[in-house]
Motif scaffolding. Structure first.
Motif, PDB file in Angstrom:
ATOM      1  N   PHE A   1       0.637  -1.326   0.075  1.00  0.00           N
ATOM      2  CA  PHE A   1      -0.066  -0.134  -0.146  1.00  0.00           C
ATOM      3  C   PHE A   1       0.650   1.341  -0.019  1.00  0.00           C
ATOM      4  O   PHE A   1       0.468   2.437   0.591  1.00  0.00           O
ATOM      5  CB  PHE A   1      -1.148  -0.090   1.146  1.00  0.00           C
TER       6      PHE A   1
ATOM      7  N   PHE B   1      -0.844   3.237  -5.635  1.00  0.00           N
ATOM      8  CA  PHE B   1      -2.202   4.411  -5.955  1.00  0.00           C
ATOM      9  C   PHE B   1      -1.935   4.754  -7.554  1.00  0.00           C
ATOM     10  O   PHE B   1      -0.676   5.385  -7.947  1.00  0.00           O
ATOM     11  CB  PHE B   1      -2.009   5.487  -5.091  1.00  0.00           C
TER      12      PHE B   1
ATOM     13  N   CYS C   1      -7.219   4.372  -5.153  1.00  0.00           N
ATOM     14  CA  CYS C   1      -6.461   3.587  -4.411  1.00  0.00           C
ATOM     15  C   CYS C   1      -6.593   1.973  -4.770  1.00  0.00           C
ATOM     16  O   CYS C   1      -7.468   1.817  -5.415  1.00  0.00           O
ATOM     17  CB  CYS C   1      -6.962   3.724  -3.020  1.00  0.00           C
TER      18      CYS C   1
ATOM     19  N   ALA D   1      -8.444   0.033  -3.302  1.00  0.00           N
ATOM     20  CA  ALA D   1      -9.800  -0.439  -3.053  1.00  0.00           C
ATOM     21  C   ALA D   1     -10.628   0.349  -4.027  1.00  0.00           C
ATOM     22  O   ALA D   1     -11.791  -0.008  -3.884  1.00  0.00           O
ATOM     23  CB  ALA D   1     -10.139  -0.002  -1.673  1.00  0.00           C
TER      24      ALA D   1
ATOM     25  N   LYS E   1     -11.169   3.346  -4.328  1.00  0.00           N
ATOM     26  CA  LYS E   1     -11.869   4.869  -3.946  1.00  0.00           C
ATOM     27  C   LYS E   1     -10.927   5.843  -4.314  1.00  0.00           C
ATOM     28  O   LYS E   1      -9.821   5.764  -4.783  1.00  0.00           O
ATOM     29  CB  LYS E   1     -11.742   4.819  -2.265  1.00  0.00           C
TER      30      LYS E   1
ATOM     31  N   ALA F   1      -8.122  10.427   0.722  1.00  0.00           N
ATOM     32  CA  ALA F   1      -9.408   9.773   0.697  1.00  0.00           C
ATOM     33  C   ALA F   1     -10.234  10.148   1.807  1.00  0.00           C
ATOM     34  O   ALA F   1      -9.901  10.557   2.606  1.00  0.00           O
ATOM     35  CB  ALA F   1      -9.047   8.223   0.714  1.00  0.00           C
TER      36      ALA F   1
ATOM     37  N   ASP G   1     -14.703   6.424   3.738  1.00  0.00           N
ATOM     38  CA  ASP G   1     -14.249   5.329   2.899  1.00  0.00           C
ATOM     39  C   ASP G   1     -13.126   4.504   3.707  1.00  0.00           C
ATOM     40  O   ASP G   1     -13.247   3.047   3.758  1.00  0.00           O
ATOM     41  CB  ASP G   1     -13.559   5.793   1.687  1.00  0.00           C
ATOM     42  N   CYS G   2     -12.173   5.148   4.403  1.00  0.00           N
ATOM     43  CA  CYS G   2     -10.817   4.235   4.900  1.00  0.00           C
ATOM     44  C   CYS G   2     -11.376   3.754   5.954  1.00  0.00           C
ATOM     45  O   CYS G   2     -10.946   2.342   6.275  1.00  0.00           O
ATOM     46  CB  CYS G   2      -9.794   5.298   5.281  1.00  0.00           C
TER      47      CYS G   2
ATOM     48  N   CYS H   1     -12.950   0.519   5.107  1.00  0.00           N
ATOM     49  CA  CYS H   1     -12.282  -0.371   4.192  1.00  0.00           C
ATOM     50  C   CYS H   1     -11.655  -1.577   4.905  1.00  0.00           C
ATOM     51  O   CYS H   1     -11.135  -1.309   6.015  1.00  0.00           O
ATOM     52  CB  CYS H   1     -11.210   0.446   3.435  1.00  0.00           C
TER      53      CYS H   1
ATOM     54  N   PHE I   1      -8.987  -2.798   3.902  1.00  0.00           N
ATOM     55  CA  PHE I   1      -7.504  -2.711   3.951  1.00  0.00           C
ATOM     56  C   PHE I   1      -6.987  -1.662   4.784  1.00  0.00           C
ATOM     57  O   PHE I   1      -5.933  -1.579   4.919  1.00  0.00           O
ATOM     58  CB  PHE I   1      -6.894  -2.340   2.450  1.00  0.00           C
ATOM     59  N   LYS I   2      -7.933  -1.106   5.825  1.00  0.00           N
ATOM     60  CA  LYS I   2      -7.586  -0.119   6.769  1.00  0.00           C
ATOM     61  C   LYS I   2      -6.197  -0.613   7.393  1.00  0.00           C
ATOM     62  O   LYS I   2      -5.287   0.490   7.565  1.00  0.00           O
ATOM     63  CB  LYS I   2      -8.996   0.067   7.476  1.00  0.00           C
TER      64      LYS I   2
ATOM     65  N   CYS J   1      -3.289  -0.374   5.012  1.00  0.00           N
ATOM     66  CA  CYS J   1      -3.122   0.911   4.187  1.00  0.00           C
ATOM     67  C   CYS J   1      -2.966   2.221   5.320  1.00  0.00           C
ATOM     68  O   CYS J   1      -1.918   2.833   4.680  1.00  0.00           O
ATOM     69  CB  CYS J   1      -4.490   1.118   3.494  1.00  0.00           C
ATOM     70  N   CYS J   2      -3.637   2.324   6.170  1.00  0.00           N
ATOM     71  CA  CYS J   2      -3.333   3.463   7.235  1.00  0.00           C
ATOM     72  C   CYS J   2      -3.572   3.201   8.674  1.00  0.00           C
ATOM     73  O   CYS J   2      -4.808   3.907   9.024  1.00  0.00           O
ATOM     74  CB  CYS J   2      -4.231   4.825   6.592  1.00  0.00           C
TER      75      CYS J   2
ATOM     76  N   ARG K   1      -6.569   8.262   4.161  1.00  0.00           N
ATOM     77  CA  ARG K   1      -5.202   8.133   4.054  1.00  0.00           C
ATOM     78  C   ARG K   1      -4.670   9.007   2.825  1.00  0.00           C
ATOM     79  O   ARG K   1      -5.667   9.805   1.874  1.00  0.00           O
ATOM     80  CB  ARG K   1      -5.155   6.873   3.063  1.00  0.00           C
TER      81      ARG K   1
END
Ligand code: SF4
Length: 508
Positions: free
Chosen positions: A359, A364, A375, A377, A379, A399, A403-404, A407, A409-410, A413-414, A422
């Motif tokens: 990530f 991106f 991203c 995902a 978004k 983002a 959304d994050c 998500c 993948f949170k 990702c962040c 993010r």
């Protein structure tokens, strides 16, 4: 024992032939005439040094001499003699005043310079550091003469830095508390020195030497506290909170990384070399371990000494920053030096934030038409402000928090973002920086850069190997600066001897 052996009996030999040997008489007194002029041959290097120094305008040195005709007091030693002694000694790898004093007693070259007069090492030692302005002026004078001889063109100047160890060991570094304790003791010692009962116990000379040593120690410790504050201010401006320690022996020295990978208290010697005949055209000393901030001051020193700026400056990547590229462009100097990729968000930053490598920003996709990022995902990350830096503008994209937070993948990702989405930073270089990067891709620039090592590193190696300046003998920024300047002066005069003076002997 056989008959033949008996023939070689010592007594028999002495009888047959009485050997006469020259006696060695170490009790005798001998008085020999010395023709000083013949102590060294006509083409001896020391004569070249004397001749060269004789051509220099040493009026700054003469102005500081207090002994004048018609008044009492001892005459001063001629600055031409003192400068020649130091230059010659440095060129032979001798940088100790005591050692020069000793050499003046028996070495023909030193005896020739002094005319067989002894020179006190204290006088030599003081002369090396007592005339800073005169030494700066002398360095410029030397460059003027080398320029007239055609040894300097300023078409291409190679600049480089080298770490030279300070006259202090790593275990002399202390925290503020310890320094204050030592200072208290040193102050008490200085006060006690004024006690006449103590002064009576030793000779006036020893008492004076002890007083000086105690006073210098107190001054060094006061300087250490000043330096401590300076380092603290620098660290806090960078947001660093590391514990601050400073050397009690040389408070202005800094711990720097050496070429062998180790760390030691050092100074960063900055040397600019004209590519034509490898003459040093600029010298400086810095307390900073990194070279980024040294290029502009180095160029200014060359310009001040030579009266004009170099047409081109070549450095290694350690000096190449966007600020420096812009500064050189503004001065009209062609700057050659390799540049790193310069990503806006480094892998180190990502790691510290707990971001999974899959990530990182490369995952991106940027869409120029809509000026947004997409991203992994799917978004959108929309523009969220910009930051202007020298030579670069950083555009931020973010983002949405909703959304994050939703998500899957949170955590990869962040993970540290609790309330925001993010962010991604897109760095856009100034056109001057882009042009520099493109220039460095050309064969011409690559070829010039390949030539850098042999020119820029030559004086560095000469100063370390021939002059032996691997560690400063003096302490403090000003004094180590002067020590380096003497070494560079000796180097430049050697270049003149090699390229000009020797030629006249080759023609005979
Ligand atoms: S955490 Fe946000 S930016 Fe990261 S993949 Fe998910 S939605 Fe996209």
């Amino acid at each position: 024992m056989g008959e033949s052996k008996a023939m070689f009996n010592a007594g028999e030999v002495e009888k047959a032939r009485r050997v006469r040997l020259k006696p060695i008489n170490r009790q005798q007194m001998v008085l020999r005439p010395v023709e000083v002029e013949k102590l060294v041959p006509e083409d001896h290097e020391v004569r070249a040094v004397w001749e060269f120094v004789g051509r220099m305008d040493l009026s700054e040195y003469y102005e500081e001499i207090e002994a004048v005709e018609g008044e009492a007091g001892r005459p001063a030693l001629d600055p031409q003699l003192m400068v020649s002694l130091w230059v010659y000694a440095y060129s032979k790898g001798v940088s100790s005043a005591r050692e020069i004093g000793r050499l003046c007693e028996y070495d023909p070259a030193y005896q020739w310079v002094t005319g067989l007069e002894p020179v006190n090492y204290h006088t030599l030692s003081d002369f090396r550091v007592d005339h800073q302005d005169a030494l700066d002026e002398l360095f410029i004078e030397v460059l003027g003469l080398l320029s007239v001889e055609g040894l300097i063109s300023l078409e291409r100047v190679m600049h480089d830095g080298m770490k030279v160890k300070a006259c202090a060991s790593g275990d002399t570094f202390r925290r503020e508390e310890r320094i204050r304790k030592h200072l208290e003791l040193a102050r008490e010692q200085v006060e006690a020195m004024g006690d006449p009962r103590i002064a009576e116990e030793v000779s006036p000379r020893v008492a004076k030497a002890r007083q000086r040593a105690a006073r210098e120690k107190k001054e060094r410790l006061e300087k250490a506290l000043e330096e401590l504050e300076k380092i603290r201010a620098t660290k806090s401006s960078k947001g660093e909170k590391a514990e601050v320690r400073v050397s009690m022996t040389d408070p202005e020295a800094r711990v720097m990384k050496q070429s062998d990978g180790g760390y030691a208290p050092s100074y960063n010697a900055q040397i600019s070399t004209d590519a034509k005949e490898r003459v040093i055209v600029g010298v400086g000393v810095s307390q900073c371990g990194s070279d980024y901030e040294e290029l502009v001051p180095a160029e200014e020193r060359v310009e001040e000494a030579m009266g004009s700026a170099p047409e081109q400056m070549v450095t290694d990547g350690g000096f190449v920053s966007r600020e420096n590229i812009l500064a050189m462009k503004e001065k009209g100097i062609d700057f050659i030096g390799p540049m790193g990729v310069g990503v806006a968000q480094s892998a180190g930053q990502m790691k510290r934030r707990g971001v999974d490598p899959s990530f990182y920003p490369e995952a991106f996709d940027y869409d120029a038409a809509s000026d947004t990022y997409r991203c992994p995902a799917g978004k959108s990350l929309r523009p969220d402000g910009q930051e202007k830096r020298p030579g670069r503008t950083n555009y931020k994209y973010r983002a949405s928090a909703a959304d994050c937070q939703r998500c899957r993948f949170k955590e990869r990702c962040c993970p540290q973002n609790e309330t925001m989405g993010r962010a991604i930073v897109r760095g856009v270089d100034d056109p001057v920086v882009v042009a520099h990067r493109e220039k460095m891709e050309t064969e011409e620039a690559k070829q010039i850069y390949r030539h850098r090592g042999e020119v820029a590193e030559f004086p560095n190696a000469w100063i370390k190997e021939k002059i032996g300046l691997r560690q400063f003998r003096l302490r403090g920024l000003v004094k180590v600066g002067m020590e380096l300047l003497w070494a560079c002066l000796a180097y430049n005069i050697q270049q003149w001897i090699r390229l000009c003076w020797r030629l006249q002997w080759a023609q005979f």
